[in-house]
Write a protein that holds these residues in place. Structure first.
Motif, PDB file in Angstrom:
ATOM      1  N   ILE A   1       3.771   0.654 -10.571  1.00  0.00           N
ATOM      2  CA  ILE A   1       2.717  -0.148 -11.197  1.00  0.00           C
ATOM      3  C   ILE A   1       1.469  -0.171 -10.327  1.00  0.00           C
ATOM      4  O   ILE A   1       0.349   0.035 -10.815  1.00  0.00           O
ATOM      5  N   ASP A   2       1.646  -0.417  -9.033  1.00  0.00           N
ATOM      6  CA  ASP A   2       0.490  -0.457  -8.131  1.00  0.00           C
ATOM      7  C   ASP A   2      -0.211   0.897  -8.077  1.00  0.00           C
ATOM      8  O   ASP A   2      -1.444   0.969  -8.034  1.00  0.00           O
ATOM      9  N   THR A   3       0.559   1.964  -8.099  1.00  0.00           N
ATOM     10  CA  THR A   3      -0.044   3.296  -8.085  1.00  0.00           C
ATOM     11  C   THR A   3      -0.792   3.563  -9.389  1.00  0.00           C
ATOM     12  O   THR A   3      -1.867   4.169  -9.384  1.00  0.00           O
ATOM     13  N   ALA A   4      -0.253   3.068 -10.501  1.00  0.00           N
ATOM     14  CA  ALA A   4      -0.961   3.200 -11.785  1.00  0.00           C
ATOM     15  C   ALA A   4      -2.261   2.401 -11.770  1.00  0.00           C
ATOM     16  O   ALA A   4      -3.274   2.851 -12.319  1.00  0.00           O
ATOM     17  N   MET A   5      -2.261   1.226 -11.118  1.00  0.00           N
ATOM     18  CA  MET A   5      -3.512   0.459 -11.017  1.00  0.00           C
ATOM     19  C   MET A   5      -4.532   1.220 -10.177  1.00  0.00           C
ATOM     20  O   MET A   5      -5.732   1.217 -10.491  1.00  0.00           O
TER      21      MET A   5
ATOM     22  N   PRO B   1       5.323  11.579  -7.876  1.00  0.00           N
ATOM     23  CA  PRO B   1       4.085  11.710  -8.650  1.00  0.00           C
ATOM     24  C   PRO B   1       4.208  10.912  -9.944  1.00  0.00           C
ATOM     25  O   PRO B   1       5.151  11.109 -10.702  1.00  0.00           O
ATOM     26  N   ILE B   2       3.277   9.991 -10.159  1.00  0.00           N
ATOM     27  CA  ILE B   2       3.327   9.198 -11.396  1.00  0.00           C
ATOM     28  C   ILE B   2       2.554   9.884 -12.516  1.00  0.00           C
ATOM     29  O   ILE B   2       2.527   9.405 -13.639  1.00  0.00           O
ATOM     30  N   GLY B   3       1.917  10.990 -12.214  1.00  0.00           N
ATOM     31  CA  GLY B   3       1.091  11.725 -13.155  1.00  0.00           C
ATOM     32  C   GLY B   3       0.041  12.478 -12.370  1.00  0.00           C
ATOM     33  O   GLY B   3       0.196  12.703 -11.164  1.00  0.00           O
ATOM     34  N   ALA B   4      -1.025  12.859 -13.029  1.00  0.00           N
ATOM     35  CA  ALA B   4      -2.132  13.556 -12.374  1.00  0.00           C
ATOM     36  C   ALA B   4      -3.413  13.224 -13.130  1.00  0.00           C
ATOM     37  O   ALA B   4      -3.382  12.895 -14.318  1.00  0.00           O
ATOM     38  N   ILE B   5      -4.524  13.304 -12.409  1.00  0.00           N
ATOM     39  CA  ILE B   5      -5.827  13.032 -12.999  1.00  0.00           C
ATOM     40  C   ILE B   5      -6.693  14.276 -12.841  1.00  0.00           C
ATOM     41  O   ILE B   5      -7.036  14.660 -11.715  1.00  0.00           O
ATOM     42  N   ALA B   6      -6.984  14.934 -13.957  1.00  0.00           N
ATOM     43  CA  ALA B   6      -7.941  16.042 -13.947  1.00  0.00           C
ATOM     44  C   ALA B   6      -9.318  15.412 -14.058  1.00  0.00           C
ATOM     45  O   ALA B   6      -9.524  14.502 -14.858  1.00  0.00           O
ATOM     46  N   LEU B   7     -10.282  15.874 -13.229  1.00  0.00           N
ATOM     47  CA  LEU B   7     -11.609  15.291 -13.318  1.00  0.00           C
ATOM     48  C   LEU B   7     -12.692  16.317 -13.084  1.00  0.00           C
ATOM     49  O   LEU B   7     -12.474  17.331 -12.417  1.00  0.00           O
ATOM     50  N   GLY B   8     -13.832  16.032 -13.678  1.00  0.00           N
ATOM     51  CA  GLY B   8     -14.993  16.899 -13.566  1.00  0.00           C
ATOM     52  C   GLY B   8     -16.038  16.468 -14.576  1.00  0.00           C
ATOM     53  O   GLY B   8     -15.941  15.402 -15.178  1.00  0.00           O
TER      54      GLY B   8
ATOM     55  N   GLN C   1       0.816  -1.211   0.000  1.00  0.00           N
ATOM     56  CA  GLN C   1       0.000   0.000   0.000  1.00  0.00           C
ATOM     57  C   GLN C   1       0.860   1.277   0.000  1.00  0.00           C
ATOM     58  O   GLN C   1       0.645   2.184   0.789  1.00  0.00           O
ATOM     59  N   GLY C   2       1.797   1.328  -0.909  1.00  0.00           N
ATOM     60  CA  GLY C   2       2.718   2.455  -0.989  1.00  0.00           C
ATOM     61  C   GLY C   2       2.231   3.580  -1.878  1.00  0.00           C
ATOM     62  O   GLY C   2       3.020   4.181  -2.603  1.00  0.00           O
ATOM     63  N   GLN C   3       0.939   3.866  -1.823  1.00  0.00           N
ATOM     64  CA  GLN C   3       0.391   4.966  -2.615  1.00  0.00           C
ATOM     65  C   GLN C   3      -0.145   6.045  -1.689  1.00  0.00           C
ATOM     66  O   GLN C   3      -0.538   5.784  -0.568  1.00  0.00           O
ATOM     67  N   ALA C   4      -0.170   7.247  -2.232  1.00  0.00           N
ATOM     68  CA  ALA C   4      -0.820   8.377  -1.566  1.00  0.00           C
ATOM     69  C   ALA C   4      -1.465   9.205  -2.676  1.00  0.00           C
ATOM     70  O   ALA C   4      -1.052   9.121  -3.837  1.00  0.00           O
TER      71      ALA C   4
ATOM     72  N   VAL D   1      -3.456  13.795  -7.643  1.00  0.00           N
ATOM     73  CA  VAL D   1      -2.098  13.409  -8.001  1.00  0.00           C
ATOM     74  C   VAL D   1      -1.771  12.109  -7.265  1.00  0.00           C
ATOM     75  O   VAL D   1      -1.624  12.113  -6.041  1.00  0.00           O
ATOM     76  N   PRO D   2      -1.693  10.977  -7.999  1.00  0.00           N
ATOM     77  CA  PRO D   2      -1.297   9.716  -7.370  1.00  0.00           C
ATOM     78  C   PRO D   2       0.227   9.698  -7.197  1.00  0.00           C
ATOM     79  O   PRO D   2       0.970  10.015  -8.125  1.00  0.00           O
ATOM     80  N   LEU D   3       0.658   9.344  -6.002  1.00  0.00           N
ATOM     81  CA  LEU D   3       2.083   9.328  -5.685  1.00  0.00           C
ATOM     82  C   LEU D   3       2.487   7.930  -5.226  1.00  0.00           C
ATOM     83  O   LEU D   3       1.769   7.299  -4.443  1.00  0.00           O
ATOM     84  N   SER D   4       3.640   7.462  -5.690  1.00  0.00           N
ATOM     85  CA  SER D   4       4.142   6.150  -5.277  1.00  0.00           C
ATOM     86  C   SER D   4       5.294   6.341  -4.299  1.00  0.00           C
ATOM     87  O   SER D   4       6.018   7.332  -4.361  1.00  0.00           O
ATOM     88  N   CYS D   5       5.457   5.370  -3.408  1.00  0.00           N
ATOM     89  CA  CYS D   5       6.521   5.445  -2.407  1.00  0.00           C
ATOM     90  C   CYS D   5       7.316   4.144  -2.406  1.00  0.00           C
ATOM     91  O   CYS D   5       6.885   3.132  -1.843  1.00  0.00           O
TER      92      CYS D   5
END
Length: 190
Positions: free
Chosen positions: A112-116, A157-164, A43-46, A78-82
């Motif tokens: 990979i887990d953060t991308a999932m 940061p593996i990237g970012a997700i804009a949403l709306g 569970q190394g995501q934030a 912003v999904p972040l991996s650790c």
């Protein structure tokens, strides 16, 4: 909505209405991100959620990877991996490794887990009848991003997700651009 419908309708959205995303919808998107697979249950995501003034600061730093219309999105996650979390977890007695050697990992499962987790969020966005765009944060923006939002150095940061809510009026037909399944699916041998 059934799963096949969600998968078939998942598209990247590049234009958003300014309407805010309801808090309960945002919480469902984030919750489903936490339900993604995780190697060793590390569970190394934030996830950093940005709205309002925080979002304005984010776009001042990280808009280089998107067209201007994306900056109208009312929220960004912003999904972040650790990596440290995974190395620590696999050095525990139940995993059988006695060190934190990164060379043991054939691929960086922390990313990979953060991308999932991000994919779970993107699918939830479709189920909520919203739009989203996954995009990268260009390398030169990462340090200013960290500084502006207090992101620890061990969280990437593996990237970012804009949403709306989507403001796109036409659905792009990408069927002719998708690689044929015969080119990408191989049974038993290449």
């Amino acid at each position: 909505m059934d799963l096949q419908h969600v998968i078939d309708h998942r598209r990247m959205c590049r234009t958003f209405r300014p309407d805010p995303v309801p808090q309960e919808v945002l919480e469902r998107v984030l919750h489903n991100g936490t339900r993604a697979p995780s190697a060793g249950f590390s569970q190394g995501q934030a996830f950093l959620v940005l709205q309002g003034d925080d979002l304005k600061r984010f776009w001042e730093i990280a808009d280089a990877a998107v067209q201007e219309s994306v900056t109208t999105a009312p929220a960004v996650i912003v999904p972040l991996s650790c990596k440290r979390t995974y190395l620590d977890r696999y050095a525990q007695p139940d995993k059988g490794w006695t060190d934190r050697d990164e060379a043991r990992w054939p691929v960086p499962f922390w990313h990979i887990d953060t991308a999932m987790a991000a994919m779970n969020m993107l699918l939830t966005v479709v189920d909520e009848e919203l739009g989203a765009l996954f995009f990268g944060i260009v390398p030169e923006a990462v340090a200013p991003f960290r500084e502006a939002f207090g992101v620890p150095d061990d969280h990437e940061p593996i990237g970012a997700i804009a949403l709306g809510y989507s403001a796109e009026t036409e659905r792009r037909d990408l069927s002719g651009r998708r690689r044929p399944e015969d080119d990408v699916i191989h049974y038993g041998r290449w």
